[in-house]
Design a protein around this motif. Sequence first.
Motif, PDB file in Angstrom:
ATOM      1  N   ASP A  45      91.563  12.450  -1.996  1.00 15.07           N
ATOM      2  CA  ASP A  45      91.289  12.055  -3.383  1.00 15.07           C
ATOM      3  C   ASP A  45      91.702  13.194  -4.301  1.00 15.07           C
ATOM      4  O   ASP A  45      91.016  14.222  -4.388  1.00 15.07           O
ATOM      5  CB  ASP A  45      89.807  11.723  -3.569  1.00 15.07           C
ATOM      6  N   VAL A  46      92.839  13.024  -4.955  1.00 18.11           N
ATOM      7  CA  VAL A  46      93.405  14.054  -5.837  1.00 18.11           C
ATOM      8  C   VAL A  46      93.636  13.435  -7.206  1.00 18.11           C
ATOM      9  O   VAL A  46      94.177  12.325  -7.313  1.00 18.11           O
ATOM     10  CB  VAL A  46      94.735  14.597  -5.273  1.00 18.11           C
ATOM     11  N   ARG A  47      93.248  14.156  -8.236  1.00 15.94           N
ATOM     12  CA  ARG A  47      93.417  13.674  -9.610  1.00 15.94           C
ATOM     13  C   ARG A  47      93.892  14.824 -10.501  1.00 15.94           C
ATOM     14  O   ARG A  47      93.864  15.978 -10.096  1.00 15.94           O
ATOM     15  CB  ARG A  47      92.101  13.086 -10.136  1.00 15.94           C
ATOM     16  N   VAL A  48      94.305  14.469 -11.699  1.00 18.19           N
ATOM     17  CA  VAL A  48      94.774  15.467 -12.670  1.00 18.19           C
ATOM     18  C   VAL A  48      93.953  15.328 -13.938  1.00 18.19           C
ATOM     19  O   VAL A  48      93.776  14.215 -14.455  1.00 18.19           O
ATOM     20  CB  VAL A  48      96.269  15.287 -12.986  1.00 18.19           C
ATOM     21  N   ALA A  49      93.422  16.454 -14.427  1.00 15.68           N
ATOM     22  CA  ALA A  49      92.654  16.483 -15.675  1.00 15.68           C
ATOM     23  C   ALA A  49      93.569  16.883 -16.821  1.00 15.68           C
ATOM     24  O   ALA A  49      94.231  17.925 -16.763  1.00 15.68           O
ATOM     25  CB  ALA A  49      91.480  17.455 -15.559  1.00 15.68           C
ATOM     26  N   LEU A  50      93.577  16.048 -17.871  1.00 15.46           N
ATOM     27  CA  LEU A  50      94.506  16.209 -18.988  1.00 15.46           C
ATOM     28  C   LEU A  50      93.801  16.011 -20.321  1.00 15.46           C
ATOM     29  O   LEU A  50      92.747  15.381 -20.389  1.00 15.46           O
ATOM     30  CB  LEU A  50      95.626  15.168 -18.901  1.00 15.46           C
ATOM     31  N   ARG A  51      94.430  16.488 -21.373  1.00  7.51           N
ATOM     32  CA  ARG A  51      93.998  16.148 -22.730  1.00  7.51           C
ATOM     33  C   ARG A  51      94.587  14.809 -23.162  1.00  7.51           C
ATOM     34  O   ARG A  51      93.979  14.064 -23.922  1.00  7.51           O
ATOM     35  CB  ARG A  51      94.443  17.239 -23.713  1.00  7.51           C
ATOM     36  N   ASP A  52      95.799  14.531 -22.675  1.00  8.92           N
ATOM     37  CA  ASP A  52      96.532  13.337 -23.097  1.00  8.92           C
ATOM     38  C   ASP A  52      97.375  12.865 -21.922  1.00  8.92           C
ATOM     39  O   ASP A  52      98.074  13.672 -21.302  1.00  8.92           O
ATOM     40  CB  ASP A  52      97.428  13.702 -24.287  1.00  8.92           C
ATOM     41  N   ARG A  53      97.336  11.584 -21.621  1.00 16.26           N
ATOM     42  CA  ARG A  53      98.091  11.040 -20.490  1.00 16.26           C
ATOM     43  C   ARG A  53      99.581  11.334 -20.599  1.00 16.26           C
ATOM     44  O   ARG A  53     100.289  11.424 -19.582  1.00 16.26           O
ATOM     45  CB  ARG A  53      97.888   9.527 -20.403  1.00 16.26           C
ATOM     46  N   ASP A  67      87.126  15.875 -22.307  1.00 14.75           N
ATOM     47  CA  ASP A  67      86.310  15.645 -23.495  1.00 14.75           C
ATOM     48  C   ASP A  67      86.910  16.453 -24.643  1.00 14.75           C
ATOM     49  O   ASP A  67      86.965  17.687 -24.577  1.00 14.75           O
ATOM     50  CB  ASP A  67      84.870  16.096 -23.213  1.00 14.75           C
ATOM     51  N   PRO A  68      87.369  15.797 -25.718  1.00 22.51           N
ATOM     52  CA  PRO A  68      88.005  16.541 -26.812  1.00 22.51           C
ATOM     53  C   PRO A  68      87.060  17.483 -27.539  1.00 22.51           C
ATOM     54  O   PRO A  68      87.512  18.368 -28.284  1.00 22.51           O
ATOM     55  CB  PRO A  68      88.514  15.430 -27.744  1.00 22.51           C
ATOM     56  N   ALA A  69      85.757  17.324 -27.330  1.00 19.01           N
ATOM     57  CA  ALA A  69      84.798  18.199 -28.008  1.00 19.01           C
ATOM     58  C   ALA A  69      84.631  19.534 -27.299  1.00 19.01           C
ATOM     59  O   ALA A  69      83.959  20.435 -27.819  1.00 19.01           O
ATOM     60  CB  ALA A  69      83.444  17.502 -28.106  1.00 19.01           C
ATOM     61  N   ILE A  70      85.220  19.682 -26.116  1.00 21.05           N
ATOM     62  CA  ILE A  70      85.076  20.918 -25.342  1.00 21.05           C
ATOM     63  C   ILE A  70      86.437  21.598 -25.245  1.00 21.05           C
ATOM     64  O   ILE A  70      87.429  20.982 -24.860  1.00 21.05           O
ATOM     65  CB  ILE A  70      84.531  20.638 -23.928  1.00 21.05           C
ATOM     66  N   GLU A  71      86.478  22.884 -25.589  1.00 19.44           N
ATOM     67  CA  GLU A  71      87.730  23.627 -25.541  1.00 19.44           C
ATOM     68  C   GLU A  71      87.945  24.205 -24.151  1.00 19.44           C
ATOM     69  O   GLU A  71      87.003  24.543 -23.446  1.00 19.44           O
ATOM     70  CB  GLU A  71      87.732  24.772 -26.562  1.00 19.44           C
ATOM     71  N   GLY A  72      89.237  24.332 -23.794  1.00 21.55           N
ATOM     72  CA  GLY A  72      89.596  25.068 -22.606  1.00 21.55           C
ATOM     73  C   GLY A  72      89.340  24.343 -21.297  1.00 21.55           C
ATOM     74  O   GLY A  72      89.006  23.149 -21.268  1.00 21.55           O
ATOM     75  N   PRO A  73      89.484  25.062 -20.177  1.00 14.22           N
ATOM     76  CA  PRO A  73      89.372  24.433 -18.854  1.00 14.22           C
ATOM     77  C   PRO A  73      87.979  23.922 -18.521  1.00 14.22           C
ATOM     78  O   PRO A  73      87.821  23.147 -17.579  1.00 14.22           O
ATOM     79  CB  PRO A  73      89.798  25.548 -17.893  1.00 14.22           C
ATOM     80  N   LEU A  74      86.950  24.332 -19.282  1.00 14.12           N
ATOM     81  CA  LEU A  74      85.620  23.784 -19.037  1.00 14.12           C
ATOM     82  C   LEU A  74      85.612  22.270 -19.228  1.00 14.12           C
ATOM     83  O   LEU A  74      84.875  21.554 -18.544  1.00 14.12           O
ATOM     84  CB  LEU A  74      84.594  24.435 -19.974  1.00 14.12           C
ATOM     85  N   ALA A  75      86.451  21.769 -20.127  1.00 11.11           N
ATOM     86  CA  ALA A  75      86.543  20.325 -20.339  1.00 11.11           C
ATOM     87  C   ALA A  75      87.055  19.635 -19.085  1.00 11.11           C
ATOM     88  O   ALA A  75      86.559  18.574 -18.684  1.00 11.11           O
ATOM     89  CB  ALA A  75      87.460  20.023 -21.523  1.00 11.11           C
ATOM     90  N   GLY A  76      88.053  20.229 -18.449  1.00 10.25           N
ATOM     91  CA  GLY A  76      88.578  19.666 -17.217  1.00 10.25           C
ATOM     92  C   GLY A  76      87.566  19.709 -16.097  1.00 10.25           C
ATOM     93  O   GLY A  76      87.472  18.771 -15.292  1.00 10.25           O
ATOM     94  N   LEU A  77      86.799  20.799 -16.038  1.00  5.85           N
ATOM     95  CA  LEU A  77      85.769  20.897 -15.009  1.00  5.85           C
ATOM     96  C   LEU A  77      84.716  19.820 -15.206  1.00  5.85           C
ATOM     97  O   LEU A  77      84.251  19.201 -14.235  1.00  5.85           O
ATOM     98  CB  LEU A  77      85.125  22.282 -15.039  1.00  5.85           C
ATOM     99  N   ARG A  78      84.332  19.587 -16.445  1.00  7.92           N
ATOM    100  CA  ARG A  78      83.329  18.550 -16.698  1.00  7.92           C
ATOM    101  C   ARG A  78      83.837  17.185 -16.223  1.00  7.92           C
ATOM    102  O   ARG A  78      83.102  16.429 -15.567  1.00  7.92           O
ATOM    103  CB  ARG A  78      82.989  18.498 -18.178  1.00  7.92           C
ATOM    104  N   ASP A 145      73.380  21.803 -21.079  1.00 11.51           N
ATOM    105  CA  ASP A 145      72.753  22.908 -21.793  1.00 11.51           C
ATOM    106  C   ASP A 145      73.750  24.042 -22.026  1.00 11.51           C
ATOM    107  O   ASP A 145      73.708  24.710 -23.070  1.00 11.51           O
ATOM    108  CB  ASP A 145      71.544  23.433 -21.011  1.00 11.51           C
ATOM    109  N   TYR A 146      74.629  24.267 -21.058  1.00  9.78           N
ATOM    110  CA  TYR A 146      75.625  25.332 -21.210  1.00  9.78           C
ATOM    111  C   TYR A 146      76.576  25.003 -22.359  1.00  9.78           C
ATOM    112  O   TYR A 146      76.872  25.865 -23.200  1.00  9.78           O
ATOM    113  CB  TYR A 146      76.398  25.502 -19.908  1.00  9.78           C
ATOM    114  N   VAL A 147      77.042  23.769 -22.413  1.00 11.54           N
ATOM    115  CA  VAL A 147      77.933  23.347 -23.504  1.00 11.54           C
ATOM    116  C   VAL A 147      77.205  23.416 -24.841  1.00 11.54           C
ATOM    117  O   VAL A 147      77.760  23.873 -25.851  1.00 11.54           O
ATOM    118  CB  VAL A 147      78.462  21.925 -23.239  1.00 11.54           C
TER     119      VAL A 147
END
Length: 209
Positions: A45-53, A67-78, A145-147
Amino acid sequence: MTAPLVVILAGGEGQRMGGAKPLRMLHGERLVDRALRKARAWSDDVRVALRDRRQIEGVDVPVLLDDPAIEGPLAGLRSALTAAREAGREMVLTIPCDAPFVPGDLAAALEAAIGTNGVALARSAPDLHPTCAMWRTETLDLLPDYVASGRRSLIGFAELAGYAAVDWDSRRFFNLNRPEDLAEAERRLASEVEDVDPASGFDRGPPGH
């Protein structure tokens, strides 16, 4: 144990590279395809995290949108942790699409090291590489809470979750941010003088880190 969900972090705009970084060619292969090839050796199971398809238009792979409300790679981790929970996976391995020489034993070594920690990170002392990490899916519960605190550092989140670290040579985490970096990676892979493994771009030598 079930294989981890593997998520390739590719949401950066790549402005210093001139944009469209995941689709840049390295040694006859797009960066995202190189990352996918490695990731599929570690999980079903492999996927790609992106801002825009559109960042990987034409690539056949499941996409997670940041999530556009989160900056940086933390958004991809979420996005990755949320997808792992929905898929019933205990862990998520993240790798960036712009680090073409990550070690082949990354998944196994991080999983072996995680112990009771929330995450195991790659390290080339003294530097941590938090985008190359194995995360327990349960760390998702710590994210709101971290966000809300306004913090966006992956290392800060790893400290909150508790982390172990596994050491490799720093050349394994050579990151492509500029055209010059891409040219250097190409040189490593095309070298006829240096004894370089074409799969990793790393000097041949005894197995290990």
